[in-house]
Design an enzyme around this catalytic site. Structure first.
Site, PDB file in Angstrom:
ATOM      1  N   CYS A  86       0.833  -1.199   0.000  1.00 18.43           N
ATOM      2  CA  CYS A  86       0.000   0.000   0.000  1.00 18.43           C
ATOM      3  C   CYS A  86       0.870   1.253   0.000  1.00 18.43           C
ATOM      4  CB  CYS A  86      -0.895   0.050   1.243  1.00 18.43           C
ATOM      5  SG  CYS A  86      -2.137  -1.260   1.348  1.00 18.43           S
ATOM      6  N   ASP A  87       0.290   2.327  -0.517  1.00 21.83           N
ATOM      7  CA  ASP A  87       0.966   3.616  -0.437  1.00 21.83           C
ATOM      8  C   ASP A  87      -0.085   4.717  -0.466  1.00 21.83           C
ATOM      9  OD1 ASP A  87       3.788   4.952  -0.624  1.00 21.83           O
ATOM     10  OD2 ASP A  87       2.498   6.112  -1.960  1.00 21.83           O
ATOM     11  N   SER A  88       0.156   5.779   0.315  1.00 26.09           N
ATOM     12  CA  SER A  88      -0.814   6.868   0.421  1.00 26.09           C
ATOM     13  C   SER A  88      -0.163   8.218   0.174  1.00 26.09           C
ATOM     14  CB  SER A  88      -1.461   6.882   1.815  1.00 26.09           C
ATOM     15  OG  SER A  88      -2.150   5.685   2.090  1.00 26.09           O
ATOM     16  N   GLY A 123      -3.071   3.569  -2.722  1.00 27.20           N
ATOM     17  CA  GLY A 123      -2.946   2.486  -3.684  1.00 27.20           C
ATOM     18  C   GLY A 123      -2.882   1.155  -2.964  1.00 27.20           C
TER      19      GLY A 123
END
Length: 216
Positions: A86-88, A123
């Site tokens: 994940c990435d924010s 994501g």
């Protein structure tokens, strides 16, 4: 269908807590992917690319070594695997923001955020090594911030909490006091969207409830 072990390619305490609250106890594996390798101006493509790269970066930790064929010490007894990356980022007035580099940047960010809103993009990349499939999607939540004064901003930044978050706030911490409302998935703002994760797991052909009591 064999239910795979679930791997979280992140050491984020918030993401781990979310998964555990949903009954999923993942194998936590730090992803050492260098995010500076990815330079994209579209936030949706940026978070999806980073999430997938983070997930792929941990695959080798669960693979046989090239010389001996022996499994690495991190290899779980149960296989195959689902790996979640994940990435924010937070988008304010069309500008992409990650974690602030220092308190001064965090204060300036909050002075821009207060009384306004931003879009939190996360994501999600789920790699299914058994089926050799990957599904990568983005969840977007609009966050409305309270119109707080400089003293409260400085006090909040002094706690160090904003420095650990891509959005410069933790809604499940002190930062929750300064968020007026959300439009979209609330868990997405914490670190990952549980509804979106369920949909991705469904699309891979699994039932999310089968992961509730999965032993490692």
């Amino acid at each position: 269908m064999v239910i795979p072990a679930f791997v979280l390619a992140s050491t984020s305490p918030a993401r781990l807590r979310l998964l555990e609250s949903a009954g999923i106890e993942p194998i936590v594996c730090r992803s050492d992917f260098d995010e500076s390798q990815v330079q994209l101006s579209d936030p949706d493509e940026l978070v999806k690319t980073l999430a997938e790269c983070k997930a792929k970066a941990v695959i080798e930790k669960f693979s046989p070594t090239p010389t001996t064929g022996a499994l690495t010490e991190e290899t779980p007894k149960r296989s195959p695997l689902l790996i979640l990356g994940c990435d924010s980022v937070l988008v304010l007035d069309g500008e992409i923001h990650g974690k602030p580099e220092d308190p001064q940047e965090a204060i300036a960010r909050w002075q821009k955020m207060r009384g306004s809103f931003g879009d939190l993009y996360t994501g999600h990349a789920l790699l299914d090594l058994a089926q050799d499939r990957a599904i990568v999607r983005t969840a977007i939540t609009r966050v409305y911030f309270a119109n707080i004064g400089d003293r409260q901003i400085e006090a909040y930044v002094a706690t160090g909490e904003p420095l650990r978050c891509a959005g410069c706030f933790a809604i499940d911490g002190r930062g929750g006091l300064f968020v007026e409302k959300l439009e979209g998935c609330h868990t997405n703002v914490i670190g990952l969207s549980l509804p979106l994760l369920r949909q991705i797991i469904d699309d891979l052909g699994y039932d999310v409830t089968e992961f509730w009591s999965l032993p490692h």
